[in-house]
Design an enzyme around this catalytic site. Structure first.
Site, PDB file in Angstrom:
ATOM      1  N   HIS A  20       0.844  -1.210   0.000  1.00 20.28           N
ATOM      2  CA  HIS A  20       0.000   0.000   0.000  1.00 20.28           C
ATOM      3  C   HIS A  20       0.877   1.258   0.000  1.00 20.28           C
ATOM      4  O   HIS A  20       0.630   2.208  -0.727  1.00 20.28           O
ATOM      5  CB  HIS A  20      -0.901   0.023   1.252  1.00 20.28           C
ATOM      6  CG  HIS A  20      -1.925  -1.068   1.298  1.00 20.28           C
ATOM      7  ND1 HIS A  20      -2.088  -1.888   2.392  1.00 20.28           N
ATOM      8  CD2 HIS A  20      -2.857  -1.472   0.394  1.00 20.28           C
ATOM      9  CE1 HIS A  20      -3.074  -2.746   2.157  1.00 20.28           C
ATOM     10  NE2 HIS A  20      -3.551  -2.516   0.958  1.00 20.28           N
ATOM     11  N   LYS A  44     -18.299  -6.258   9.696  1.00 17.11           N
ATOM     12  CA  LYS A  44     -17.100  -7.108   9.750  1.00 17.11           C
ATOM     13  C   LYS A  44     -16.183  -6.673  10.883  1.00 17.11           C
ATOM     14  O   LYS A  44     -15.861  -5.499  11.006  1.00 17.11           O
ATOM     15  CB  LYS A  44     -16.343  -6.981   8.414  1.00 17.11           C
ATOM     16  CG  LYS A  44     -16.183  -8.318   7.708  1.00 17.11           C
ATOM     17  CD  LYS A  44     -15.630  -8.156   6.309  1.00 17.11           C
ATOM     18  CE  LYS A  44     -14.112  -8.114   6.275  1.00 17.11           C
ATOM     19  NZ  LYS A  44     -13.610  -7.962   4.890  1.00 17.11           N
ATOM     20  N   ARG A  93      -2.045  -5.642  -8.837  1.00 18.27           N
ATOM     21  CA  ARG A  93      -0.987  -6.641  -8.680  1.00 18.27           C
ATOM     22  C   ARG A  93      -1.034  -7.687  -9.774  1.00 18.27           C
ATOM     23  O   ARG A  93      -0.003  -8.097 -10.301  1.00 18.27           O
ATOM     24  CB  ARG A  93      -1.130  -7.346  -7.318  1.00 18.27           C
ATOM     25  CG  ARG A  93      -0.742  -6.480  -6.148  1.00 18.27           C
ATOM     26  CD  ARG A  93      -1.298  -7.006  -4.851  1.00 18.27           C
ATOM     27  NE  ARG A  93      -2.745  -6.847  -4.840  1.00 18.27           N
ATOM     28  CZ  ARG A  93      -3.519  -7.045  -3.775  1.00 18.27           C
ATOM     29  NH1 ARG A  93      -2.970  -7.469  -2.651  1.00 18.27           N
ATOM     30  NH2 ARG A  93      -4.808  -6.843  -3.844  1.00 18.27           N
ATOM     31  N   SER A 130      -2.915  -7.835   2.391  1.00 17.50           N
ATOM     32  CA  SER A 130      -3.232  -7.757   3.823  1.00 17.50           C
ATOM     33  C   SER A 130      -3.669  -9.119   4.336  1.00 17.50           C
ATOM     34  O   SER A 130      -3.332  -9.503   5.460  1.00 17.50           O
ATOM     35  CB  SER A 130      -4.353  -6.737   4.063  1.00 17.50           C
ATOM     36  OG  SER A 130      -3.930  -5.451   3.704  1.00 17.50           O
TER      37      SER A 130
END
Ligand code: ADP
Length: 150
Positions: A20, A44, A93, A130
């Site tokens: 990031h 969440k 990515r 992550s």
């Protein structure tokens, strides 16, 4: 005075990784300022508490006035408007990321006219996510190589 070009870099950042950070740092070649906006999903439970994510980001960018840290819930484009950002900054990515990001960019452009600017991940960071960091941490692996040093 010329208009400042501001971008919003939105994500969960649970946790914020060196992948990031690389997108933010390289994004500063394109934008005058970047708002790093942590998306809040009340449904969440995060791995890293929100307060900790905010505090870490504020420390990482304490000496850079071009970076602002914020939180948001709801639509990313509404957050962008609220924070005065005319662009969404994203990282790509893989091919899978690309297709996902293409769809998001289409939806966000249709909703608001806001364009997304995608920057390729550095090859050495392209496998970092992550979720991988969380997985490693759950097995007791030291995650310090994957998160920015303060
Ligand atoms: P989410 O959108 O699922 O909350 P993240 O918070 O992980 O995802 O990511 C926000 C943005 O950062 C996305 O555009 C994602 O592609 C990008 N990103 C995540 N990890 C990397 C990395 N290692 N290199 C480059 N970009 C990345």
């Amino acid at each position: 005075m010329t208009q400042q070009r501001m971008a919003l870099f939105a994500g969960s950042f649970d946790p914020f990784t060196i992948g990031h950070k690389s997108i933010v740092d390289r994004g500063l070649q394109l934008f005058d300022g970047i708002v790093i906006a942590i998306g809040i999903n009340p449904a969440k439970k995060p791995w890293q508490p929100l307060e900790q994510r905010i505090a870490l980001l504020e420390k990482i960018y304490a000496d850079d006035s071009r970076i602002k840290i914020a939180t948001f819930s709801g639509l990313t484009v509404d957050a962008a408007r609220r924070f005065g950002a005319s662009f969404l900054l994203r990282g790509v990515r893989t091919v899978a990321d690309f297709e996902y990001e293409r769809q998001l960019a289409d939806i966000n452009r249709n909703l608001s006219g806001i364009e997304s600017v995608l920057i390729y991940a550095l090859p050495q960071l392209a496998s970092l996510s992550s979720s991988a960091v969380r997985e490693l941490a759950s097995h007791g692996v030291d995650i310090s190589p994957y998160v920015p040093t303060i």
